[in-house]
Design a protein around this motif. Structure first.
Motif, PDB file in Angstrom:
ATOM      1  N   TYR A  50      11.524  -2.840   1.296  1.00  0.00           N
ATOM      2  CA  TYR A  50      10.903  -2.305   1.830  1.00  0.00           C
ATOM      3  C   TYR A  50       9.862  -1.638   2.912  1.00  0.00           C
ATOM      4  O   TYR A  50      10.297  -2.120   4.547  1.00  0.00           O
ATOM      5  N   THR A  51       8.650  -1.128   2.709  1.00  0.00           N
ATOM      6  CA  THR A  51       7.997  -0.566   3.423  1.00  0.00           C
ATOM      7  C   THR A  51       6.543  -1.869   4.616  1.00  0.00           C
ATOM      8  O   THR A  51       6.491  -2.277   5.228  1.00  0.00           O
ATOM      9  N   VAL A  93       9.222   3.479  -2.744  1.00  0.00           N
ATOM     10  CA  VAL A  93       7.798   2.770  -2.650  1.00  0.00           C
ATOM     11  C   VAL A  93       8.062   1.238  -3.271  1.00  0.00           C
ATOM     12  O   VAL A  93       7.562   0.005  -3.635  1.00  0.00           O
ATOM     13  N   ARG A  94       9.042   1.002  -3.030  1.00  0.00           N
ATOM     14  CA  ARG A  94       9.659  -0.490  -2.932  1.00  0.00           C
ATOM     15  C   ARG A  94       8.684  -1.387  -2.018  1.00  0.00           C
ATOM     16  O   ARG A  94       9.355  -1.089  -0.835  1.00  0.00           O
ATOM     17  N   TYR A  95       8.157  -2.234  -1.972  1.00  0.00           N
ATOM     18  CA  TYR A  95       7.299  -2.584  -1.087  1.00  0.00           C
ATOM     19  C   TYR A  95       7.867  -4.331  -0.700  1.00  0.00           C
ATOM     20  O   TYR A  95       8.548  -4.362   0.708  1.00  0.00           O
ATOM     21  N   ASN A 140      10.482   9.900  -2.606  1.00  0.00           N
ATOM     22  CA  ASN A 140      12.065   9.163  -3.259  1.00  0.00           C
ATOM     23  C   ASN A 140      11.629   8.061  -3.956  1.00  0.00           C
ATOM     24  O   ASN A 140      10.692   6.934  -3.717  1.00  0.00           O
ATOM     25  N   ARG A 141      12.407   7.487  -5.465  1.00  0.00           N
ATOM     26  CA  ARG A 141      11.624   5.924  -6.044  1.00  0.00           C
ATOM     27  C   ARG A 141      12.515   5.036  -5.196  1.00  0.00           C
ATOM     28  O   ARG A 141      11.426   4.011  -5.863  1.00  0.00           O
ATOM     29  N   ASP A 142      13.007   4.906  -4.137  1.00  0.00           N
ATOM     30  CA  ASP A 142      13.118   3.697  -3.512  1.00  0.00           C
ATOM     31  C   ASP A 142      11.714   3.708  -2.495  1.00  0.00           C
ATOM     32  O   ASP A 142      11.724   2.324  -1.614  1.00  0.00           O
TER      33      ASP A 142
END
Lengths: 309, 306
Positions: free
Chosen positions: B96-97, B92-94, B88-90
């Protein structure tokens, strides 16, 4: 103000990680809070108009038309991982070049270190030793923390807030976790690191450590306050007090939980509910006992021939 | 027959010489013509090394930029195949993770690497341990850097594990279907702390000695299993048979404690932790990959059980 003392504590090589962790934690709490706020606003909007909820996007990062829903791991994830590994390596290298790992004199059983401190990540447990006997602070509490963490997914029946930051939908869960992690665990580590000096006595930051300081503090046991003298009476009295704490505290917590979390309450089975209550009350029992000690100099509440609480 | 034979014999004899001569001539000729041709071929071939057998035996697919090759680059690589081909493109959002799980794993690798190098210079014995650390600090090339990196990576790992747990909690990622993996994660967190703690004693200095003395003294008070713990003496616990004795291999922190600490630190816990890590990563994939950022869910959409 003894700046030198403060600097010596803050710059002791093994204290540097906790000194560094405080701003790091603040940053990540801010990051999480920012996203939770954005999501909560979106949730509020969508709940206000069901018509909008049917068509509107469900993420605070809007999806633009023409974007593919998925991206290739190579390179879009792997480049982030590679970059992270490089940054961590650079931080480690610089840290290792500029600051040396501590090495004291060779181990000497005849020369006691004062204060003898555990590694910083265990200082919360060591701090608990002030208020509890080692069998609770060193064995039972850590075990309960581990089990308590492990049961979380099985007692949290709230289906909302899975996979996104939110505060509004999970106030109780997040509030309880923040209380346990930040207020109890992290702040007790900070107390253990910055405030406890020789003899594990309380020295405010910047106060010079006085190795000869004696505190004439007389702690009393709760049964003594009530003039209970016989061992059997003490044991029965303590059991009533501790049991009473769980019963009365449980009753109060039940009233609050039922009122403020009616949906979670309805969803939970008896087993889930009682396990949650047990861990909640045990966790709150720690600051409760601290309060008893700090306000009324109570050492033990429950005295038996076998163990004291 | 005889004439034939003789002729044949003579013919053979002469023929052999002739043929050898002719053959050698041919060989020389072929060297003159084939070798440059082959060399030319070889040069042409080397201009595109991706077509060589060696190359194709290592890399199982082409690398020109096509979606298929991007996917294969991840899927056909043993080190990368824990990843899916696409996410999912989201996801990889830093923001978030926070990347803390990956950083923890990377630090584990750094610690394994520096730890193995440290093991070359370290003897877990009372006589040598402290001297080995001094030797590392002052004589071994880059020894000090090695020890510092091991130490700070260990502390950083503790921080990263805590932040990882914090993020997973805040995003509700332990919820169905990830309950089991949260439990594996809690165990990994405990093992991270234990790894760090067992390493604390190894320099055999005052800091480690007293930290471990304080730490293991608590084990005396273990209910039932410690000699100073509740009901311990009723079960016949003494300083010489209780749980603390088992941890230290003695009644005081001494040579056996050093050896046990060393073995738990270098062999026991890393193996257990590695196994749990394998399960942890495997379950991340099996439970549907990273938990989000998921679309928000509304109160009104919750399906209440009857």
């Amino acid at each position: 103000m003894d700046w030198r003392q403060l600097w010596e504590i803050a710059s002791a090589p093994d204290n540097v990680p906790i000194v560094g962790m405080i701003p790091l934690l603040a940053f990540y709490i801010y990051l999480a809070w920012k996203q939770a706020k954005a999501n909560d606003e979106l949730i509020g909007e969508l709940e206000a108009s069901p018509a909008m909820a049917k068509t509107h996007h469900r993420k605070s990062w809007p999806f633009r038309p023409g974007w593919s829903k998925e991206v290739h791991v190579w390179p879009f994830l792997l480049r982030i991982e590679f970059l992270a590994a490089m940054i961590v390596t650079i931080i480690l290298m610089v840290w290792s070049i500029t600051l040396s790992a501590p090495l004291e004199e060779p181990a000497n059983p005849n020369l006691t270190m004062n204060p003898a401190k555990a590694p910083w990540y265990f200082l919360g447990l060591q701090e608990m030793l002030v208020y509890f006997d080692p069998w609770i602070a060193g064995v039972v509490m850590p075990t309960l923390i581990i089990i308590g963490l492990m049961v979380i997914p099985y007692i949290d029946t709230n289906p909302l807030g899975s996979g996104y930051y939110t505060w509004k939908q999970r106030k109780f869960a997040i509030g309880t976790f923040l209380f346990g992690f930040i207020v109890l665990w992290i702040s007790m580590i900070i107390i253990g690191t910055f405030i406890r000096g020789p003899g594990w006595q309380w020295f405010w930051p910047g106060q010079t450590w006085d190795h000869n300081r004696l505190i004439y503090e007389v702690n009393r046991d709760l049964p003594d306050l009530f003039g209970i003298a016989s061992n059997w009476a003490k044991a029965v009295f303590g059991a009533i007090v501790v049991g009473g704490y769980y019963l009365v505290g449980g009753f109060v917590a039940h009233g609050l939980f039922r009122r403020y979390n009616p949906k979670d309450y309805k969803r939970m089975s008896l087993l889930q509910y009682s396990i949650m209550m047990f861990f909640l009350l045990t966790m709150v029992g720690l600051p409760a006992k601290m309060l008893l000690r700090l306000a009324w100099h109570i050492k033990y509440v429950w005295i038996t021939p076998w163990f004291n609480v | 027959m005889a004439e034939d034979n003789q002729n044949g014999k003579n013919g053979n004899r002469l023929g052999l010489l002739e043929r050898v001569k002719a053959g050698v001539k041919e060989d020389v000729q072929s060297l003159k013509t084939d070798l440059p041709a082959k060399a030319k071929d070889q040069v042409e071939h080397l201009k595109d090394p991706t077509k060589t057998q060696v190359y194709t035996s290592i890399f199982r697919h082409k690398h020109d930029d096509t979606p298929r090759n991007r996917a294969l680059g991840v899927l056909s690589n043993v080190f990368l195949h824990l990843h899916p081909a696409k996410i999912n493109r989201d996801a990889v959002r830093y923001s978030y993770t926070w990347g803390m799980g990956g950083i923890t794993f990377y630090l584990f690798i750094v610690l394994t690497f520096t730890g193995v190098l440290l093991m070359f210079y370290y003897h877990p014995t009372k006589v040598q341990a402290f001297r080995d650390v001094l030797y590392l600090e002052h004589d071994v090339p880059f020894g000090k850097l090695l020890r510092n990196m091991h130490r700070w990576a260990a502390h950083l790992m503790v921080i990263a594990v805590w932040l990882h747990m914090f993020r997973v909690f805040l995003t509700g990622s332990y919820k169905k279907p990830r309950e089991f993996n949260w439990n594996i994660g809690v165990l990994l967190l405990v093992f991270t702390l234990l790894l760090s703690f067992t390493g604390y004693l190894l320099p055999d200095d005052q800091l480690g000695f007293w930290a471990v003395t304080v730490g293991t003294n608590m084990a005396r008070a273990t209910p039932l299993l410690g000699h100073e713990g509740p009901f311990g003496h009723m079960l016949g616990m003494t300083p010489y048979n209780d749980v603390r004795f088992g941890l230290l291999g003695g009644s005081i922190v001494d040579a056996n404690a050093l050896l046990r600490s060393y073995i738990w630190h270098c062999i026991g816990i890393p193996i257990v932790a590695s196994v749990l890590m394998i399960v942890h990563f495997w379950r991340v994939r099996k439970d549907g990959g990273i938990s989000g950022p998921a679309p928000v869910m509304l109160e009104s959409e919750v399906k209440e059980p009857k």
